[in-house]
Design a protein around this motif. Structure first.
Motif, PDB file in Angstrom:
ATOM      1  N   CYS A  56       0.740  -1.105  -0.008  1.00  0.00           N
ATOM      2  CA  CYS A  56       0.004   0.061   0.165  1.00  0.00           C
ATOM      3  C   CYS A  56       0.661   1.229  -0.159  1.00  0.00           C
ATOM      4  O   CYS A  56       1.827   1.236   0.912  1.00  0.00           O
ATOM      5  CB  CYS A  56      -0.809  -0.093   1.214  1.00  0.00           C
ATOM      6  SG  CYS A  56      -1.846   1.583   1.382  1.00  0.00           S
TER       7      CYS A  56
ATOM      8  N   THR B 298       0.078   4.473   0.419  1.00  0.00           N
ATOM      9  CA  THR B 298      -0.426   5.253   1.182  1.00  0.00           C
ATOM     10  C   THR B 298       0.376   5.333   2.727  1.00  0.00           C
ATOM     11  O   THR B 298       0.461   6.294   3.279  1.00  0.00           O
ATOM     12  CB  THR B 298      -2.060   5.465   1.713  1.00  0.00           C
ATOM     13  OG1 THR B 298      -2.602   5.279   0.237  1.00  0.00           O
ATOM     14  CG2 THR B 298      -2.441   6.222   2.692  1.00  0.00           C
ATOM     15  N   CYS B 299       0.597   4.033   3.152  1.00  0.00           N
ATOM     16  CA  CYS B 299       1.018   3.806   4.343  1.00  0.00           C
ATOM     17  C   CYS B 299       2.530   3.303   4.429  1.00  0.00           C
ATOM     18  O   CYS B 299       3.259   2.917   5.257  1.00  0.00           O
ATOM     19  CB  CYS B 299       0.200   2.885   5.338  1.00  0.00           C
ATOM     20  SG  CYS B 299       0.015   1.413   4.753  1.00  0.00           S
TER      21      CYS B 299
ATOM     22  N   CYS C 196      -4.859   2.491   8.582  1.00  0.00           N
ATOM     23  CA  CYS C 196      -4.553   3.260   7.059  1.00  0.00           C
ATOM     24  C   CYS C 196      -6.054   3.088   6.506  1.00  0.00           C
ATOM     25  O   CYS C 196      -6.388   1.967   6.544  1.00  0.00           O
ATOM     26  CB  CYS C 196      -3.597   2.601   6.401  1.00  0.00           C
ATOM     27  SG  CYS C 196      -3.433   2.956   4.688  1.00  0.00           S
TER      28      CYS C 196
ATOM     29  N   ALA D 179      -6.547   3.459   3.356  1.00  0.00           N
ATOM     30  CA  ALA D 179      -6.517   2.804   1.963  1.00  0.00           C
ATOM     31  C   ALA D 179      -6.319   1.393   1.787  1.00  0.00           C
ATOM     32  O   ALA D 179      -6.858   0.840   0.974  1.00  0.00           O
ATOM     33  CB  ALA D 179      -5.268   3.561   1.218  1.00  0.00           C
ATOM     34  N   CYS D 180      -5.938   0.791   2.788  1.00  0.00           N
ATOM     35  CA  CYS D 180      -5.513  -0.781   2.836  1.00  0.00           C
ATOM     36  C   CYS D 180      -6.453  -1.345   4.114  1.00  0.00           C
ATOM     37  O   CYS D 180      -6.154  -2.536   4.327  1.00  0.00           O
ATOM     38  CB  CYS D 180      -4.349  -1.248   2.791  1.00  0.00           C
ATOM     39  SG  CYS D 180      -3.434  -0.406   4.187  1.00  0.00           S
TER      40      CYS D 180
END
Ligand SMILES: [Zn+2]
Ligand SMILES: [Zn+2]
Length: 388
Positions: free
Chosen positions: A157, A159-160, A214, A216-217
């Protein structure tokens, strides 16, 4: 830096301690200060390590003599203790346990087993492999091919950054296992102590705890993504061969290295050509007039067509070789051939006219079989081609 405590003082023994009493003293300390038994005492692990280091030195006659003469100053440097600058690691300590609790006991092997390679802290988690089947036609098998393969795989991911926490920062080292992902337990039994290692229940072996997930995931640290992966299939592969593309499998949850993409080859059957190792075989049927008079015919090859000439008097079972028209050798430079297997077709149905023409030839001298005794039969010829 704190001054080092005296080794004898740590274990509560004097200089003339026997090996047996030294071992007993260490066992007592090891059990008393075992980190798992003292989760609320941050100094326990230090004391546990301190005891292990003291035991390591005092249990070795050479190291003990040096320590008795020079104190801690005698233990530094390469000639000193068996541990590196940071003192013993937990793995060093557990590797002592076989000695302390008796290698010849039935638990000796248990202790060694529990250490399990000992690399708990350095262990890199690896994701699962992805396995796909890939169908290739004969031409692709023979010459090799480049393919673009679509796969759905778990990727890190972005994002994180893969740790599954909000903005990649809301993460803490697991306090239960101090980030090792494993907990060790010393269990008292009638026969002595046993050490068992198990996955930390707090962090499930990951060593870290995500405090805020997170978005996003959903905290998994990875997302499912469709990837197009270009791969080069070498010439000469065969049914069931497995090719692997490193690092193109799934990444594990919350960080680690990706597994591999495994490609299992399936061969599509060709309508005309049969594969035999690196050769291909074509069954050619001709009528007996062509066999007797001779002719020129086109035969299919892997890459197209080829014209071949049949001499007058061609016998059924003759094999013609088209050199280099076969399959490339896998990881080699050679190339197989195409073998054209001649079959003379005998008519099954005859009109009255055809029948009368043939009747006239029945007793003609040149129509009487006169096989050349030196000419090999069909089976010998096949043997020569495939094994000669
Ligand atoms: Zn994420
Ligand atoms: Zn943990």
């Amino acid at each position: 830096m704190a001054t080092k405590r005296d080794y004898y003082e740590i274990l509560g023994v004097d200089k003339n301690v026997s090996a047996e009493d030294l071992k007993k003293a260490y066992r007592k300390m090891a059990i008393k200060y075992h980190p798992d038994k003292n989760p609320d005492d941050p100094t326990a692990e230090e004391k546990f390590k301190e005891a292990a280091e003291a035991y390591d030195v005092l249990n070795d006659p050479q190291k003990k003599a040096r320590y008795d003469q020079f104190g801690h100053a005698g233990m530094s440097g390469a000639a000193g203790g068996g541990y590196g600058a940071g003192g013993p690691t937990m793995d060093d300590i557990f590797s002592q346990f076989g000695d302390v609790f008796g290698d010849d006991s039935p638990f000796g092997s248990f202790f060694r087993g529990a250490q399990g390679g000992g690399g708990g802290r350095q262990r890199v988690r690896r994701g699962s492999d992805l396995r796909i089947k890939l169908k290739l036609n004969l031409q692709e098998v023979a010459n090799g091919v480049e393919k673009k393969i679509k796969v759905k795989r778990h990727v890190t991911c972005t994002t994180c950054g893969g740790n599954g926490s909000k903005n990649g920062t809301a993460v803490q080292t697991c306090s239960t296992c101090s980030g090792t992902g494993q907990t060790r337990k010393v269990v008292n039994t009638m026969l002595g102590q046993m050490v068992s290692t198990s996955t930390c229940p707090t962090c499930n072996g990951e060593g870290k705890i995500v405090t805020d997930r997170c978005d996003a995931c959903f905290g998994e640290g990875r997302v499912l993504q469709e990837d197009v992966i270009p791969i080069k299939i070498p010439a000469g592969v065969a049914e069931g061969i497995q090719l692997s593309v490193g690092g193109k499998g799934n990444v594990p949850p919350r960080g680690g290295v990706a597994g591999d993409l495994l490609i299992v080859i399936e061969e599509e059957e060709d309508a005309d050509l049969k594969r035999d190792g690196n050769n291909v075989v074509f069954d050619l049927y001709i009528n007996f007039v062509d066999a007797a008079i001779g002719t020129s015919v086109e035969v299919p090859t892997i890459d197209g067509k080829a014209r071949i000439t049949l001499e007058p008097g061609t016998q059924s079972g003759k094999i013609l070789r088209l050199k280099g028209k076969g399959i490339k050798e896998l990881n080699g430079y050679g190339r197989g051939d195409e073998l054209v297997h001649v079959n003379v077709w005998t008519p099954k149905i005859l009109s009255a006219e055809e029948r009368s023409i043939l009747e006239k030839l029945r007793n003609s001298p040149n129509f009487q079989p006169r096989p050349n005794k030196n000419e090999k039969g069909f089976f010998d010829k096949m043997k020569d081609f495939f094994h000669g």
